[in-house]
Design a protein around this motif. Sequence first.
Motif, PDB file in Angstrom:
ATOM      1  N   MET A  75       8.257   4.914  -7.585  1.00 18.27           N
ATOM      2  CA  MET A  75       8.845   3.746  -6.947  1.00 18.27           C
ATOM      3  C   MET A  75      10.296   4.047  -6.568  1.00 18.27           C
ATOM      4  O   MET A  75      11.121   4.361  -7.425  1.00 18.27           O
ATOM      5  N   ALA A  76      10.589   3.954  -5.289  1.00 19.62           N
ATOM      6  CA  ALA A  76      11.937   4.263  -4.814  1.00 19.62           C
ATOM      7  C   ALA A  76      12.846   3.057  -5.021  1.00 19.62           C
ATOM      8  O   ALA A  76      12.544   1.963  -4.568  1.00 19.62           O
TER       9      ALA A  76
ATOM     10  N   VAL B  52       0.835  -1.200   0.000  1.00 16.29           N
ATOM     11  CA  VAL B  52       0.000   0.000   0.000  1.00 16.29           C
ATOM     12  C   VAL B  52       0.874   1.256   0.000  1.00 16.29           C
ATOM     13  O   VAL B  52       0.574   2.234  -0.686  1.00 16.29           O
ATOM     14  N   MET B  53       1.961   1.236   0.762  1.00 23.85           N
ATOM     15  CA  MET B  53       2.849   2.400   0.789  1.00 23.85           C
ATOM     16  C   MET B  53       3.520   2.607  -0.564  1.00 23.85           C
ATOM     17  O   MET B  53       3.647   3.738  -1.033  1.00 23.85           O
ATOM     18  N   ASP B  54       3.949   1.523  -1.202  1.00 24.49           N
ATOM     19  CA  ASP B  54       4.538   1.654  -2.536  1.00 24.49           C
ATOM     20  C   ASP B  54       3.521   2.196  -3.533  1.00 24.49           C
ATOM     21  O   ASP B  54       3.834   3.035  -4.377  1.00 24.49           O
ATOM     22  N   PHE B  55       2.280   1.711  -3.441  1.00 24.04           N
ATOM     23  CA  PHE B  55       1.233   2.202  -4.328  1.00 24.04           C
ATOM     24  C   PHE B  55       0.988   3.690  -4.098  1.00 24.04           C
ATOM     25  O   PHE B  55       0.852   4.466  -5.050  1.00 24.04           O
ATOM     26  N   ALA B  56       0.924   4.096  -2.815  1.00 28.82           N
ATOM     27  CA  ALA B  56       0.675   5.501  -2.492  1.00 28.82           C
ATOM     28  C   ALA B  56       1.769   6.394  -3.055  1.00 28.82           C
ATOM     29  O   ALA B  56       1.503   7.423  -3.661  1.00 28.82           O
ATOM     30  N   ARG B  57       3.010   5.973  -2.880  1.00 22.55           N
ATOM     31  CA  ARG B  57       4.118   6.783  -3.406  1.00 22.55           C
ATOM     32  C   ARG B  57       4.071   6.858  -4.931  1.00 22.55           C
ATOM     33  O   ARG B  57       4.289   7.910  -5.527  1.00 22.55           O
ATOM     34  N   GLY B  58       3.808   5.715  -5.567  1.00 20.32           N
ATOM     35  CA  GLY B  58       3.799   5.682  -7.024  1.00 20.32           C
ATOM     36  C   GLY B  58       2.695   6.505  -7.617  1.00 20.32           C
ATOM     37  O   GLY B  58       2.888   7.200  -8.618  1.00 20.32           O
TER      38      GLY B  58
END
Length: 402
Positions: free
Chosen positions: A250-251, A238-244
């Motif tokens: 994507m970091a 969920v955190m990766d989706f939020a950032r993307g």
Amino acid sequence: MLSADSSKESPQSISRDIALISRIAAVPSMLKMICDETGMGFAAVARVTDLSWTACAVHDNIGFGLQAGQQLELHSTLCCESRVARTPIIIDDFSTDAVYRGHHTSKIYKLGSYISVPIITPGGDYFGNLCAIDPRPARVSEPRVVRMFEVFATLIAMQIESEQRQSSTEAQLATERETGTLREQFIAVLGHDLRNPLSAVNATAEYLVRRTDDTNLVNAGNRLKRTVSRMARLIDDVMDFARGRLGSGMAVSIQPVDDLDERLRAVVDELRLGNPSCDIVTDFAVTRPVACDPYRMQQLLSNLLGNALTHGAAGEPVFVRAATDNNHLYMSVENRGEPIPSEVLQKVFEPYWRPPTSSPGGGLGLGLFICKEIVEAHGGTIKVSSSKEDGTRFTAQVPVSK
């Protein structure tokens, strides 16, 4: 046991709010997690006004009989009292509770325990309640349980407001600063308020595992550790989706990695441990250093292999291959079973997409989307093929050097 509420509210407004909640793909997983973590048999997101109580989403393990779209008589519930006070109502045991012992709600619905937390949007609008009930007493007043409800209610409220804004002119004119604020709030809630109690749960699991004199406690600790691992992966996705989706992307931290073969084997070993009945066949030939983010490459394989283990045919092996040539790293995961229909084959990489055959609450449908983001962040490509004869295969191709 159930009765319709004869309010004068517009049926269209009720239907609109039910549909709004149905669009929040994380809600079923939240309700399932609530029941799993508390032992409560029924959890729901309810729309609560001064006229009506309507179920918008439910998870029912006890046959309570209430489905999304159905209503209860407002004043037969405790949610109406929670709405008036704008505070949670938490009852471990109706029979001993100093305030609610003998309350009509427990008599009408034969309840032993109850928890209801208001869903209030950041703008201050009261939507309803996140609630759970069970005919047996339960320790829902524990701080970790209350905090879980509060965090989930906050996330739902934020998403409600986001959905409402998207349907209005104001959403189209929202500034980059407002979007950034939402991003930071969303990630902060997930990163801090969910990870801290999760760490406490993991510490408890570690303690149980070390009680080597009691086999039952060790087994319980291992089960709890697997649950913590699943929840941690859910938070990561969920955190990766939020950032993307909200601006950060994507970091990745690209670096020369000369032991990628070993790192990928560790992922397979971990999933073998968690799926002892599954046969995972590996073929690794990573013979040169690869410029990549090693953690992200492990996450990529973990998501692909976890997906194959979930959707593959029982008793059939899953094949994992990784190899390098002069220019590329190739990684593939293949399973047998019912093929993905050709008309939906490319949808598998869309966020929140899950096969129609998936069981409710099985995940958020972000795993393959995250895979695509990881591969593209490395300058590579990922594709899928699926047929009855050859099975379903996901193949990622990533440059070995930058």
